[in-house]
Design an enzyme around this catalytic site. Structure first.
Site, PDB file in Angstrom:
ATOM      1  N   ARG A 189      37.503 -41.727  13.475  1.00 18.93           N
ATOM      2  CA  ARG A 189      36.458 -40.699  13.575  1.00 18.93           C
ATOM      3  C   ARG A 189      36.895 -39.609  14.552  1.00 18.93           C
ATOM      4  O   ARG A 189      36.697 -38.424  14.297  1.00 18.93           O
ATOM      5  CB  ARG A 189      35.138 -41.318  14.016  1.00 18.93           C
ATOM      6  CG  ARG A 189      34.503 -42.224  12.978  1.00 18.93           C
ATOM      7  CD  ARG A 189      33.173 -42.780  13.452  1.00 18.93           C
ATOM      8  NE  ARG A 189      32.151 -41.740  13.548  1.00 18.93           N
ATOM      9  CZ  ARG A 189      30.963 -41.922  14.115  1.00 18.93           C
ATOM     10  NH1 ARG A 189      30.648 -43.092  14.652  1.00 18.93           N
ATOM     11  NH2 ARG A 189      30.084 -40.936  14.150  1.00 18.93           N
ATOM     12  N   CYS A 220      29.923 -40.405  22.348  1.00 22.48           N
ATOM     13  CA  CYS A 220      30.218 -41.149  21.133  1.00 22.48           C
ATOM     14  C   CYS A 220      29.564 -40.405  19.978  1.00 22.48           C
ATOM     15  O   CYS A 220      29.593 -39.174  19.945  1.00 22.48           O
ATOM     16  CB  CYS A 220      29.736 -42.593  21.238  1.00 22.48           C
ATOM     17  SG  CYS A 220      27.957 -42.745  21.542  1.00 22.48           S
TER      18      CYS A 220
END
Length: 279
Positions: free
Chosen positions: A176, A234
């Site tokens: 990611r 995050c």
């Protein structure tokens, strides 16, 4: 002192004869991203005396421009903690199903809101060797009133600045960060200058937090020195709380960017970087 509590230590703290003021309030924060609610699992069996806390309802505000899990309204959060029996002068131990993210979110919020005695059951419920209960406790109302400011936070501008002037850790999976895949948010990649530091690498066998010395070595390899300003983000501020917990276990203070990638990508004009290297 590490905030991680071994199962044996929790069992000792809950043993008969422990003074009420020293007996921890237990919070069960079972949660998984995109998964079913944790309450059915709680009702099927939990550590005796533990109160279930819903991450989506009690530990986060409604999704919106501030991200998928923005900080909760302090009134709602405080009321939930008081219903659970949380008092300012009594220790709290939080746990989840073993991954650590839900428990870390509760730990971070309580510490941010001014509670100074919060621990996390290392390894979560799977590490607990004692009996389980299906009884839902009815604790006496607590007295905890949030007083935000106990831990540092970052907004988008602060995160961008820290990526240039200190170390900004990206706690998501490496793919990611690199922008190879993005299963949740509309844009793939990372904040320019951030360093990839998947939170899954903070734990070892059995989901236990790695020893402080190992964590310190890990973060040193990522550029975190004794005086380095450190921040973490995050996808939505949940797994990043686990990274802040790991840093705290290694004796390193860090700021959390609660909005994280879900807020960053919703803000117009914010730059996005891709690829394996920071920048």
């Amino acid at each position: 002192m590490t905030p991680m509590i071994p199962a044996s230590g929790l069992a000792a703290a809950l043993a008969p004869g422990t003074a009420e003021a020293d007996r921890p309030v237990l919070l069960d924060v079972r949660w998984q991203l995109g998964g079913p609610p944790g309450r059915p699992s709680y009702e099927a069996g939990h550590i005796p005396g533990a109160v279930y806390v819903d991450l989506e309802e009690d530990l986060a505000g409604p999704p919106g421009p501030g991200g998928r899990h923005p900080l909760p309204d302090t009134g709602i959060f405080g009321a939930a903690m008081r219903r659970a029996g949380v008092c300012l002068g009594r220790p709290v131990v939080v746990y989840d199903g073993g991954r650590g993210w839900g428990a870390a979110r509760a730990w971070w919020l309580l510490r941010w809101a001014g509670h100074g005695r919060v621990g996390v059951l290392d390894g979560g419920l799977p590490a607990w060797e004692g009996e389980l209960s299906t009884r839902t406790p009815e604790p006496a109302e607590g007295d905890f009133v949030p007083a935000p400011g106990g831990l540092p936070v970052l907004d988008a501008d602060g995160a961008a600045a820290l990526a240039r002037e200190g170390v900004l850790l990206d706690a998501r999976a490496g793919e990611r960060y690199r922008g190879e895949v993005e299963p949740i948010d509309p844009v793939a990649g990372h904040i320019p200058g951030a360093v990839s530091a998947p939170t899954t690498e903070n734990t070892g066998p059995g989901g236990l937090m790695r020893p402080p010395a190992e964590l310190a070595a890990r973060f040193a390899a990522l550029g975190v020195g004794p005086d380095t300003p450190v921040g973490v983000y995050c996808g939505s501020g949940v797994s990043a709380a686990h990274e802040v917990l790991a840093l705290a276990s290694a004796g390193i203070g860090a700021a959390l960017y609660p909005g994280s990638w879900s807020e960053w990508t919703a803000l117009p004009g914010r730059p996005v970087a891709t690829g394996p290297e920071a920048g």
